[in-house]
Design an enzyme around this catalytic site. Structure first.
Site, PDB file in Angstrom:
ATOM      1  CE  LYS A  57      -4.385   1.247   0.214  1.00  0.00           C
ATOM      2  NZ  LYS A  57      -5.563   0.604  -0.363  1.00  0.00           N
ATOM      3  CG  ASP A  67      -7.355   3.577  -0.799  1.00  0.00           C
ATOM      4  OD1 ASP A  67      -7.854   2.450  -0.690  1.00  0.00           O
ATOM      5  OD2 ASP A  67      -7.413   4.403   0.143  1.00  0.00           O
TER       6      ASP A  67
HETATM    7  P1  NDP Z   1     -12.823   8.145  -2.722  1.00  0.00           P
HETATM    8  O1  NDP Z   1     -11.751   9.137  -2.457  1.00  0.00           O
HETATM    9  O2  NDP Z   1     -13.291   7.954  -4.115  1.00  0.00           O
HETATM   10  O3  NDP Z   1     -14.091   8.467  -1.808  1.00  0.00           O
HETATM   11  C1  NDP Z   1     -14.019   8.515  -0.414  1.00  0.00           C
HETATM   12  C2  NDP Z   1     -15.332   9.081   0.083  1.00  0.00           C
HETATM   13  O4  NDP Z   1     -15.409   8.923   1.484  1.00  0.00           O
HETATM   14  C3  NDP Z   1     -15.478  10.559  -0.216  1.00  0.00           C
HETATM   15  O5  NDP Z   1     -16.818  10.854  -0.465  1.00  0.00           O
HETATM   16  C4  NDP Z   1     -14.992  11.198   1.081  1.00  0.00           C
HETATM   17  O6  NDP Z   1     -15.523  12.485   1.343  1.00  0.00           O
HETATM   18  C5  NDP Z   1     -15.543  10.216   2.083  1.00  0.00           C
HETATM   19  N1  NDP Z   1     -14.761  10.286   3.308  1.00  0.00           N
HETATM   20  C6  NDP Z   1     -13.420  10.165   3.458  1.00  0.00           C
HETATM   21  N2  NDP Z   1     -13.077  10.331   4.730  1.00  0.00           N
HETATM   22  C7  NDP Z   1     -14.230  10.545   5.401  1.00  0.00           C
HETATM   23  C8  NDP Z   1     -14.549  10.785   6.763  1.00  0.00           C
HETATM   24  N3  NDP Z   1     -13.586  10.820   7.683  1.00  0.00           N
HETATM   25  N4  NDP Z   1     -15.844  10.949   7.092  1.00  0.00           N
HETATM   26  C9  NDP Z   1     -16.820  10.915   6.156  1.00  0.00           C
HETATM   27  N5  NDP Z   1     -16.579  10.704   4.844  1.00  0.00           N
HETATM   28  C10 NDP Z   1     -15.309  10.519   4.489  1.00  0.00           C
HETATM   29  O7  NDP Z   1     -12.277   6.768  -2.110  1.00  0.00           O
HETATM   30  P2  NDP Z   1     -12.758   5.286  -2.431  1.00  0.00           P
HETATM   31  O8  NDP Z   1     -14.217   5.261  -2.665  1.00  0.00           O
HETATM   32  O9  NDP Z   1     -11.839   4.721  -3.433  1.00  0.00           O
HETATM   33  O10 NDP Z   1     -12.407   4.551  -1.057  1.00  0.00           O
HETATM   34  C11 NDP Z   1     -13.332   4.463   0.037  1.00  0.00           C
HETATM   35  C12 NDP Z   1     -12.926   3.341   0.960  1.00  0.00           C
HETATM   36  O11 NDP Z   1     -12.911   2.111   0.220  1.00  0.00           O
HETATM   37  C13 NDP Z   1     -11.536   3.448   1.580  1.00  0.00           C
HETATM   38  O12 NDP Z   1     -11.551   2.860   2.867  1.00  0.00           O
HETATM   39  C14 NDP Z   1     -10.674   2.605   0.662  1.00  0.00           C
HETATM   40  O13 NDP Z   1      -9.510   2.137   1.310  1.00  0.00           O
HETATM   41  C15 NDP Z   1     -11.649   1.476   0.375  1.00  0.00           C
HETATM   42  N6  NDP Z   1     -11.349   0.691  -0.815  1.00  0.00           N
HETATM   43  C16 NDP Z   1     -11.263   1.291  -2.047  1.00  0.00           C
HETATM   44  C17 NDP Z   1     -11.011   0.522  -3.157  1.00  0.00           C
HETATM   45  C18 NDP Z   1     -11.016   1.095  -4.528  1.00  0.00           C
HETATM   46  O14 NDP Z   1     -10.970   0.309  -5.490  1.00  0.00           O
HETATM   47  N7  NDP Z   1     -11.124   2.393  -4.719  1.00  0.00           N
HETATM   48  C19 NDP Z   1     -10.727  -0.915  -3.054  1.00  0.00           C
HETATM   49  C20 NDP Z   1     -10.938  -1.467  -1.719  1.00  0.00           C
HETATM   50  C21 NDP Z   1     -11.212  -0.659  -0.656  1.00  0.00           C
HETATM   51  P3  NDP Z   1     -14.864  13.812   0.710  1.00  0.00           P
HETATM   52  O15 NDP Z   1     -15.451  13.887  -0.672  1.00  0.00           O
HETATM   53  O16 NDP Z   1     -15.311  14.905   1.618  1.00  0.00           O
HETATM   54  O17 NDP Z   1     -13.392  13.607   0.712  1.00  0.00           O
END
Ligand code: NDP
Length: 451
Positions: free
Chosen positions: A125, A165
């Site tokens: 990672k 991510d």
């Molecule tokens: P993105 O950056 O596309 O989206 C993250 C979302 O979560 C955004 O809407 C963000 O809000 C919100 N967010 C982040 N931190 C917080 C917080 N503290 N409180 C509330 N909302 C929050 O990321 P992903 O969708 O790619 O990833 C989301 C999760 O999924 C992570 O845990 C990641 O590790 C996991 N994951 C992702 C994969 C992938 O293929 N992308 C694969 C496997 C797991 P804001 O817009 O305000 O930043």
């Protein structure tokens, strides 16, 4: 088990400043003790102690020039945890909260997740404490180029293959890949999440969210429950949340929530495809805030509350919870409220979104609890399919990749339940996933000797 307590004590001692990493290690180690009892060779080979220590940690300076000509400096990370079953594989996270402990927790989880996919990929990672919020395209490109200027020394299609991510989507992967290609002179599968027009796989953007819902549908079906007609709460509004909501809707569920780090929206009428298109445009193109949803559609907007707090405080009935935002977003109070309000299933799209106390509440109440390392493994699985297509110089159709994704999610579900049965864990998905992933990696480590 005494052996585990001793190992955990030593790991705690060495990593005091890394609470998320220690949380992830404890969760895995405590549940794999039956496998360590059964296979004394794992203990003799010190598999646990070796797995808790990454192969290597790379920390580097990322200097870049912003749109105003000012020099900025961020800190970059790549943790190459284990390549026992394949090249290191895992995403890059760009978020101001990124530090070594967070990258190590994600890399450690990735080892077992990747083992569960049935595909030959190891765990790693990376990321940076860079905040993409409020940045222009020029800022993001300059940052990505500087990040890759150093990272390129450590990666390669057979060595370490990063992906996206939080904060790293198709735009960032484009800038990172472009720079790698320019410097190396090679067009190779060194990153996944590329656009299908230049070497990416169809379904990769959708894969984590779609795979999550396929996995949840399998868990529900094992109890004779249909996702159709169920009320689903999704947190986040990014890549995973958008496609989890899309697939849940396609399978007939009513999705009522989304959130970002500022606010939660609750749409009791249900999010439909037009509303979701609005969210995709809002978040992926305009980089706007989710509160705008409530200006456009009839929905309530709760500023400063997570989805789970909004559900708890509003007494909202939810059948299925899909946390897709970030780590430790569901507390034990949130978990108790979900149970009280009729939730039967929790599928983790995010990595480690439930605190240990919340997981205990789910287990005590016999909730179907699908841990992230299984439920969100669809993303990395399709990344591995992207690597396979790159090696073959071929592009598979959307239909073919989607079919493979469904098969993989079913196989992960099957292997977890089989491990749970073998170790008499009574349908405990969390322990089943840890044991199935751990045993595969541990066997590879024992076969390959002390390296
Ligand atoms: P993105 O950056 O596309 O989206 C993250 C979302 O979560 C955004 O809407 C963000 O809000 C919100 N967010 C982040 N931190 C917080 C917080 N503290 N409180 C509330 N909302 C929050 O990321 P992903 O969708 O790619 O990833 C989301 C999760 O999924 C992570 O845990 C990641 O590790 C996991 N994951 C992702 C994969 C992938 O293929 N992308 C694969 C496997 C797991 P804001 O817009 O305000 O930043």
């Amino acid at each position: 088990m005494e052996y585990i307590s001793k190992a955990l004590g030593e790991i705690n001692e060495k990593n005091r400043e890394q609470p998320e990493f220690l949380q992830a290690v404890k969760e895995v180690l405590e549940s794999v003790s039956p496998a360590l009892e059964r296979y004394p060779e794992f203990r003799k080979a010190k598999v646990v102690e070796r797995l808790a220590e990454p192969d290597r940690v790379i920390i580097f300076r990322v200097p870049w020039v912003d749109r105003n000509g000012e020099v900025q400096v961020n800190r970059g990370f790549r943790v190459q945890f284990s390549n026992a079953i394949g090249p290191y594989k895992g995403g890059l996270r760009f978020h101001p909260s990124v530090n070594l402990g967070i990258i190590k927790f994600l890399g450690f989880e990735q080892i077992f997740k990747n083992a569960l996919t049935t595909l030959p990929i190891g765990g790693g990672k990376g990321g940076a404490d860079f905040d993409p919020k409020g940045k222009t395209d020029i800022d993001i490109m300059n940052f990505c180029h500087s990040f890759m200027r150093e990272l390129r020394r450590h990666i390669g299609e057979n060595i370490d293959v990063p992906a996206g991510d939080i904060g790293v989507g198709s735009k960032e992967i484009g800038y990172l890949y472009g720079y790698y290609k320019k410097i190396s002179g090679e067009h190779t599968g060194v990153l996944t999440g590329k656009s299908p027009e230049w070497g990416g796989s169809f379904i990769r953007p959708e894969a984590t969210g779609y795979g999550l819902v396929y996995f949840v549908a399998e868990m529900l079906a094992a109890r004779g429950i249909d996702l159709k007609g169920k009320t689903v709460a999704v947190s986040g509004a990014g890549n995973v949340a958008q496609y989890a909501a899309e697939k849940a809707m396609q399978l007939g569920a009513r999705v009522i929530t989304l959130c970002d780090s500022e606010a939660t929206i609750v749409d009791e009428g249900g999010i439909d495809s037009d509303k979701l298109e609005f969210v995709k445009e809002l978040k992926n193109i305009r980089r706007g805030r989710i509160k705008e949803y409530a200006d456009r559609f009839p929905a309530s907007c709760i500023i400063g509350r997570s989805v789970w707090e909004a559900v708890r405080e509003g007494g909202i009935k939810v059948d299925v919870a899909l946390p897709c935002a970030t780590q430790n977003e569901i507390t034990s109070e949130d978990a108790s409220a979900l149970v009280k309000n009729g939730c039967v299933c929790v599928g983790e799209g995010a990595n480690m979104p439930s605190t240990p106390e919340a997981i205990a509440v789910f287990k005590e109440n016999n909730i179907l609890y699908g841990p992230g390392k299984a439920a969100n493994a669809g993303g990395v699985a399709v990344s591995a399919l992207e690597m396979a297509q790159n090696s073959m110089r071929l592009t598979w159709s959307r239909e073919k990749v989607n079919r493979r994704l469904i098969e993989i999610m079913k196989e992960i579900h099957r292997s977890i339940l089989s491990a749970a049965r073998e170790y008499d864990l009574k349908g405990d998905y969390a322990s089943g996933a840890n044991i199935a992933g751990f045993v595969k990696v541990a066997r590879a480590m024992v076969s390959q000797g002390v390296v």
